[in-house]
Design a protein around this motif. Structure first.
Motif, PDB file in Angstrom:
ATOM      1  N   PRO A   1      13.554 -26.811  11.666  1.00 17.47           N
ATOM      2  CA  PRO A   1      12.673 -25.661  11.490  1.00 17.47           C
ATOM      3  C   PRO A   1      13.396 -24.460  10.923  1.00 17.47           C
ATOM      4  O   PRO A   1      12.843 -23.705  10.147  1.00 17.47           O
ATOM      5  N   ALA A   2      14.670 -24.290  11.288  1.00 18.68           N
ATOM      6  CA  ALA A   2      15.387 -23.103  10.846  1.00 18.68           C
ATOM      7  C   ALA A   2      15.565 -23.079   9.336  1.00 18.68           C
ATOM      8  O   ALA A   2      15.529 -22.030   8.703  1.00 18.68           O
ATOM      9  N   ARG A   3      15.736 -24.265   8.731  1.00 20.41           N
ATOM     10  CA  ARG A   3      15.953 -24.302   7.293  1.00 20.41           C
ATOM     11  C   ARG A   3      14.695 -23.949   6.512  1.00 20.41           C
ATOM     12  O   ARG A   3      14.766 -23.524   5.378  1.00 20.41           O
ATOM     13  N   ASN A   4      13.541 -24.138   7.132  1.00 22.52           N
ATOM     14  CA  ASN A   4      12.303 -23.915   6.419  1.00 22.52           C
ATOM     15  C   ASN A   4      11.586 -22.654   6.849  1.00 22.52           C
ATOM     16  O   ASN A   4      10.445 -22.433   6.489  1.00 22.52           O
ATOM     17  N   SER A   5      12.255 -21.823   7.642  1.00 26.71           N
ATOM     18  CA  SER A   5      11.601 -20.628   8.129  1.00 26.71           C
ATOM     19  C   SER A   5      11.492 -19.605   7.013  1.00 26.71           C
ATOM     20  O   SER A   5      12.223 -19.646   6.029  1.00 26.71           O
ATOM     21  N   LEU A   6      10.557 -18.634   7.217  1.00 22.95           N
ATOM     22  CA  LEU A   6      10.352 -17.605   6.190  1.00 22.95           C
ATOM     23  C   LEU A   6      11.549 -16.659   6.184  1.00 22.95           C
ATOM     24  O   LEU A   6      12.092 -16.346   7.207  1.00 22.95           O
TER      25      LEU A   6
ATOM     26  N   SER B   1       0.803  -1.223   0.000  1.00 18.36           N
ATOM     27  CA  SER B   1       0.000   0.000   0.000  1.00 18.36           C
ATOM     28  C   SER B   1       0.835   1.273   0.000  1.00 18.36           C
ATOM     29  O   SER B   1       0.294   2.372  -0.060  1.00 18.36           O
ATOM     30  N   SER B   2       2.165   1.137   0.079  1.00 16.25           N
ATOM     31  CA  SER B   2       3.019   2.325   0.085  1.00 16.25           C
ATOM     32  C   SER B   2       3.100   2.913  -1.319  1.00 16.25           C
ATOM     33  O   SER B   2       2.764   2.283  -2.313  1.00 16.25           O
ATOM     34  N   THR B   3       3.584   4.120  -1.397  1.00 15.35           N
ATOM     35  CA  THR B   3       3.559   4.847  -2.661  1.00 15.35           C
ATOM     36  C   THR B   3       4.495   4.258  -3.706  1.00 15.35           C
ATOM     37  O   THR B   3       4.282   4.453  -4.900  1.00 15.35           O
ATOM     38  N   PHE B   4       5.541   3.532  -3.290  1.00 15.32           N
ATOM     39  CA  PHE B   4       6.492   3.028  -4.280  1.00 15.32           C
ATOM     40  C   PHE B   4       6.111   1.651  -4.797  1.00 15.32           C
ATOM     41  O   PHE B   4       6.809   1.086  -5.641  1.00 15.32           O
ATOM     42  N   GLU B   5       5.024   1.099  -4.322  1.00 14.32           N
ATOM     43  CA  GLU B   5       4.613  -0.252  -4.703  1.00 14.32           C
ATOM     44  C   GLU B   5       3.463  -0.193  -5.692  1.00 14.32           C
ATOM     45  O   GLU B   5       2.602   0.679  -5.626  1.00 14.32           O
ATOM     46  N   ARG B   6       3.434  -1.123  -6.636  1.00 15.30           N
ATOM     47  CA  ARG B   6       2.296  -1.243  -7.546  1.00 15.30           C
ATOM     48  C   ARG B   6       1.107  -1.814  -6.794  1.00 15.30           C
ATOM     49  O   ARG B   6       1.248  -2.781  -6.046  1.00 15.30           O
ATOM     50  N   HIS B   7      -0.053  -1.249  -6.992  1.00 11.90           N
ATOM     51  CA  HIS B   7      -1.234  -1.675  -6.253  1.00 11.90           C
ATOM     52  C   HIS B   7      -2.028  -2.716  -7.043  1.00 11.90           C
ATOM     53  O   HIS B   7      -3.171  -2.498  -7.431  1.00 11.90           O
ATOM     54  N   ASP B   8      -1.411  -3.844  -7.285  1.00 15.93           N
ATOM     55  CA  ASP B   8      -2.044  -4.948  -7.989  1.00 15.93           C
ATOM     56  C   ASP B   8      -2.450  -5.990  -6.960  1.00 15.93           C
ATOM     57  O   ASP B   8      -1.595  -6.607  -6.314  1.00 15.93           O
ATOM     58  N   ALA B   9      -3.747  -6.200  -6.791  1.00 18.37           N
ATOM     59  CA  ALA B   9      -4.241  -7.115  -5.763  1.00 18.37           C
ATOM     60  C   ALA B   9      -3.752  -8.539  -5.981  1.00 18.37           C
ATOM     61  O   ALA B   9      -3.658  -9.321  -5.030  1.00 18.37           O
ATOM     62  N   ARG B  10      -3.396  -8.883  -7.209  1.00 13.80           N
ATOM     63  CA  ARG B  10      -2.920 -10.238  -7.478  1.00 13.80           C
ATOM     64  C   ARG B  10      -1.607 -10.519  -6.767  1.00 13.80           C
ATOM     65  O   ARG B  10      -1.303 -11.682  -6.447  1.00 13.80           O
ATOM     66  N   GLU B  11      -0.824  -9.479  -6.508  1.00 10.38           N
ATOM     67  CA  GLU B  11       0.424  -9.674  -5.784  1.00 10.38           C
ATOM     68  C   GLU B  11       0.168 -10.139  -4.355  1.00 10.38           C
ATOM     69  O   GLU B  11       0.933 -10.930  -3.800  1.00 10.38           O
ATOM     70  N   LEU B  12      -0.915  -9.650  -3.755  1.00  9.08           N
ATOM     71  CA  LEU B  12      -1.252 -10.081  -2.401  1.00  9.08           C
ATOM     72  C   LEU B  12      -1.736 -11.529  -2.394  1.00  9.08           C
ATOM     73  O   LEU B  12      -1.397 -12.308  -1.498  1.00  9.08           O
ATOM     74  N   THR B  13      -2.522 -11.899  -3.396  1.00  3.23           N
ATOM     75  CA  THR B  13      -2.988 -13.288  -3.492  1.00  3.23           C
ATOM     76  C   THR B  13      -1.802 -14.233  -3.667  1.00  3.23           C
ATOM     77  O   THR B  13      -1.742 -15.306  -3.054  1.00  3.23           O
ATOM     78  N   THR B  14      -0.854 -13.833  -4.500  1.00  4.53           N
ATOM     79  CA  THR B  14       0.348 -14.640  -4.695  1.00  4.53           C
ATOM     80  C   THR B  14       1.126 -14.782  -3.396  1.00  4.53           C
ATOM     81  O   THR B  14       1.655 -15.854  -3.076  1.00  4.53           O
ATOM     82  N   PHE B  15       1.199 -13.695  -2.629  1.00  6.39           N
ATOM     83  CA  PHE B  15       1.925 -13.739  -1.362  1.00  6.39           C
ATOM     84  C   PHE B  15       1.240 -14.678  -0.372  1.00  6.39           C
ATOM     85  O   PHE B  15       1.905 -15.413   0.360  1.00  6.39           O
ATOM     86  N   VAL B  16      -0.092 -14.651  -0.339  1.00  6.82           N
ATOM     87  CA  VAL B  16      -0.828 -15.575   0.532  1.00  6.82           C
ATOM     88  C   VAL B  16      -0.457 -17.013   0.189  1.00  6.82           C
ATOM     89  O   VAL B  16      -0.147 -17.826   1.073  1.00  6.82           O
ATOM     90  N   ASP B  17      -0.493 -17.354  -1.088  1.00 12.74           N
ATOM     91  CA  ASP B  17      -0.165 -18.715  -1.500  1.00 12.74           C
ATOM     92  C   ASP B  17       1.256 -19.094  -1.105  1.00 12.74           C
ATOM     93  O   ASP B  17       1.515 -20.218  -0.661  1.00 12.74           O
ATOM     94  N   ARG B  18       2.153 -18.152  -1.238  1.00 12.68           N
ATOM     95  CA  ARG B  18       3.556 -18.439  -0.930  1.00 12.68           C
ATOM     96  C   ARG B  18       3.776 -18.633   0.566  1.00 12.68           C
ATOM     97  O   ARG B  18       4.426 -19.603   0.990  1.00 12.68           O
ATOM     98  N   VAL B  19       3.234 -17.728   1.375  1.00 15.07           N
ATOM     99  CA  VAL B  19       3.446 -17.817   2.816  1.00 15.07           C
ATOM    100  C   VAL B  19       2.732 -19.037   3.406  1.00 15.07           C
ATOM    101  O   VAL B  19       3.332 -19.817   4.162  1.00 15.07           O
ATOM    102  N   VAL B  20       1.454 -19.198   3.080  1.00 13.20           N
ATOM    103  CA  VAL B  20       0.714 -20.337   3.611  1.00 13.20           C
ATOM    104  C   VAL B  20       1.326 -21.640   3.111  1.00 13.20           C
ATOM    105  O   VAL B  20       1.460 -22.616   3.868  1.00 13.20           O
TER     106      VAL B  20
ATOM    107  N   THR C   1       4.451 -22.240   2.350  1.00 11.46           N
ATOM    108  CA  THR C   1       5.699 -22.502   3.069  1.00 11.46           C
ATOM    109  C   THR C   1       5.423 -23.058   4.463  1.00 11.46           C
ATOM    110  O   THR C   1       6.055 -24.029   4.901  1.00 11.46           O
ATOM    111  N   LEU C   2       4.473 -22.447   5.154  1.00 13.95           N
ATOM    112  CA  LEU C   2       4.145 -22.919   6.503  1.00 13.95           C
ATOM    113  C   LEU C   2       3.564 -24.335   6.466  1.00 13.95           C
ATOM    114  O   LEU C   2       3.860 -25.164   7.334  1.00 13.95           O
TER     115      LEU C   2
END
Length: 236
Positions: A231-236, A190-209, A211-212
């Motif tokens: 656990p340390a090798r697989n941490s975010l 949401s910061s000014t230097f970032e592109r506001h493409d909602a698909r980037e957030l969906t991609t991040f959800v898939d990546r974080v969830v 990984t966990l």
């Protein structure tokens, strides 16, 4: 004028010697930083009660029938924000369950619902998270953020209870990592230097969830790779 040399109030600042403009610039930036820190402890809304009344279309005095001051209104805005965000997450969980999603799928759905609320309510999210929220709520009452924390924790524990997964760092730490990662990514998005493409957030959800979940499956009872990865090798 205050003669106490330990106080900056009322003391005329000595001019810097010629050629020391950078020193003054640094002092100005340091002063701004101190003032910003002080502002963060106020929880003051960046709008007046009169502005709110004008937006609603009521007399300014009518505001005081519901809120004694701006601080009370700020708490109410934050509390309402947490309640609505959690309601959106619960609705997403129910809809995903109706579509046959398992616990990990419902966890993803709730994470995306959190982002949906945050995108639609950026000002409210700033009020919820961007101020010294430790003072929100009445003495002796639970902080309004606890409602959201419990929602994240329940979603993570459902993966354990329904799928037999085991988070290497425990459910509470996993829920905190997930919440922190999602919120941190939203701040950058949401910061000014970032592109506001909602698909980037969906991609991040898939990546974080994802990984966990990989960690949880490796450490689930009976998993063949449970003993080979730390656990340390697989941490975010």
């Amino acid at each position: 004028m205050n003669d106490d040399t330990g106080s900056a109030v009322g003391i005329a600042r000595r001019r810097n010697p010629r050629g020391q403009g950078e020193r003054l610039r640094a002092e100005i930036l340091a002063a701004v930083a101190r003032l910003l820190d002080q502002k963060l402890t106020d929880n003051a809304l960046p709008i007046s009660l009169r502005e709110v009344a004008r937006e609603v279309g009521i007399a300014a005095q009518s505001m005081y029938l519901h809120f004694a001051d701006k601080d009370q209104l700020a708490r109410a805005v934050a509390e309402d924000g947490y309640q609505r965000a959690v309601a959106a997450m619960r609705d997403a969980d129910a809809e995903a369950a109706a579509d046959g999603a398992d616990a990990p799928g419902r966890l993803r759905a709730q994470a995306n619902a959190f982002y949906g609320f945050a995108r639609a309510e950026r000002g409210v999210v700033r009020m919820m998270f961007g101020h010294n929220a430790s003072s929100f709520g009445e003495p002796g009452q639970a902080h309004p953020a606890r409602l959201m924390w419990e929602q994240w924790l329940d979603a993570v524990r459902a993966c354990e209870e329904e799928e037999g997964l085991r988070w290497p760092d425990g459910a509470e730490q996993t829920a905190m990592v997930l919440w922190s990662a999602l919120f941190g990514r939203f701040v950058l998005w949401s910061s000014t230097f970032e592109r506001h493409d909602a698909r980037e957030l969906t991609t991040f959800v898939d990546r974080v969830v994802g990984t966990l979940l990989r960690d949880a499956r490796r450490f689930a009872p009976g998993a063949s790779s449970a003993g080979s990865d730390s656990p340390a090798r697989n941490s975010l």
